[in-house]
Design an enzyme around this catalytic site. Structure first.
Site, PDB file in Angstrom:
ATOM      1  N   ARG A  45      23.041 118.715 -41.466  1.00 39.80           N
ATOM      2  CA  ARG A  45      24.387 118.316 -41.876  1.00 39.80           C
ATOM      3  C   ARG A  45      25.369 118.166 -40.734  1.00 39.80           C
ATOM      4  O   ARG A  45      26.089 117.157 -40.648  1.00 39.80           O
ATOM      5  CB  ARG A  45      24.939 119.336 -42.892  1.00 39.80           C
ATOM      6  CG  ARG A  45      24.206 119.294 -44.217  1.00 39.80           C
ATOM      7  CD  ARG A  45      24.531 120.514 -45.063  1.00 39.80           C
ATOM      8  NE  ARG A  45      23.977 121.735 -44.461  1.00 39.80           N
ATOM      9  CZ  ARG A  45      24.167 122.957 -44.903  1.00 39.80           C
ATOM     10  NH1 ARG A  45      24.932 123.149 -45.966  1.00 39.80           N
ATOM     11  NH2 ARG A  45      23.603 123.995 -44.326  1.00 39.80           N
ATOM     12  N   SER A  46      25.465 119.178 -39.858  1.00 38.07           N
ATOM     13  CA  SER A  46      26.526 119.097 -38.834  1.00 38.07           C
ATOM     14  C   SER A  46      26.298 117.979 -37.811  1.00 38.07           C
ATOM     15  O   SER A  46      27.285 117.389 -37.350  1.00 38.07           O
ATOM     16  CB  SER A  46      26.785 120.450 -38.164  1.00 38.07           C
ATOM     17  OG  SER A  46      25.653 120.949 -37.506  1.00 38.07           O
TER      18      SER A  46
ATOM     19  N   ASP B 133      22.859 121.747 -48.677  1.00 38.15           N
ATOM     20  CA  ASP B 133      21.832 121.685 -47.642  1.00 38.15           C
ATOM     21  C   ASP B 133      20.704 120.742 -48.072  1.00 38.15           C
ATOM     22  O   ASP B 133      20.029 121.008 -49.068  1.00 38.15           O
ATOM     23  CB  ASP B 133      21.289 123.100 -47.442  1.00 38.15           C
ATOM     24  CG  ASP B 133      20.384 123.207 -46.245  1.00 38.15           C
ATOM     25  OD1 ASP B 133      19.973 122.158 -45.701  1.00 38.15           O
ATOM     26  OD2 ASP B 133      20.081 124.345 -45.854  1.00 38.15           O
TER      27      ASP B 133
ATOM     28  N   ASN C 295      22.092 123.342 -37.598  1.00 36.97           N
ATOM     29  CA  ASN C 295      22.558 122.319 -36.631  1.00 36.97           C
ATOM     30  C   ASN C 295      21.524 121.214 -36.418  1.00 36.97           C
ATOM     31  O   ASN C 295      21.441 120.636 -35.339  1.00 36.97           O
ATOM     32  CB  ASN C 295      22.961 122.955 -35.288  1.00 36.97           C
ATOM     33  CG  ASN C 295      23.731 122.025 -34.350  1.00 36.97           C
ATOM     34  OD1 ASN C 295      23.665 122.184 -33.137  1.00 36.97           O
ATOM     35  ND2 ASN C 295      24.446 121.052 -34.870  1.00 36.97           N
TER      36      ASN C 295
END
Ligand code: 4NP
Length: 157
Positions: A16-17, A125, A13
């Protein structure tokens, strides 16, 4: 009708998110779609932390300030609170399935499975690479976010 809600999920977190959350907020706003948006990690390594500095720089280069985002971990309650829980890679999807209490409302999907022609592709990732990886991540999550906005607009109608 209450607004729909989306939770974007990756491992930490922080890379990417948060970028998916930022891209989706903008895509939804541009489309006039009212939606609640958050992001979370399957792991708790970075709870309470701001996004990775490279994610902050990437978002800034898109004109978006994500410095106020803070890491949090995916919880069982999220499956009751969100309409969509969207992972970035297959490992996220396995972790999401493992945490799914089974009686929530959330539909789960891997982000690029929503994007026609990109089904089965993971958002890789970028954590262990350089800044250029974050530009690739941005282009992937932005395309996926726009596809999800289109799906939600069609479900709204
Ligand atoms: P993310 O990247 O899942 O895109 O936020 C990572 C961030 C941190 C770690 C792994 C992946 N970590 O091992 O701390």
């Amino acid at each position: 009708m209450a607004s729909q809600s989306v939770l974007f999920v990756c491992l930490g977190n922080i890379c990417r998110s948060p970028l998916a959350e930022a891209a989706f907020r903008r895509a939804a706003e541009n489309a006039g779609l009212e939606v609640e948006v958050e992001s979370a990690g399957t792991a708790g390594y970075h709870v309470g932390e701001p996004p990775d500095p490279r994610s902050i720089d990437q978002a800034r280069s898109e004109g978006i300030d994500i410095t106020g985002y803070r890491g949090r971990q995916l919880s069982k309650e999220d499956f009751h609170e969100f309409d969509f829980i969207i992972g970035m890679d297959r490992s996220n999807m396995q972790d999401i399935a493992r945490r799914d209490p089974g009686n929530g409302k959330a539909k789960t999907a891997m982000l690029l499975d929503i994007l026609p022609g990109q089904e089965g592709r993971e958002v890789g990732d970028p954590y262990y690479g350089g800044a250029d990886g974050f530009a690739i991540t941005w282009s992937e999550v932005d395309a996926g976010a726009q596809a999800l906005v289109a799906v939600m607009l069609s479900e709204n109608g």
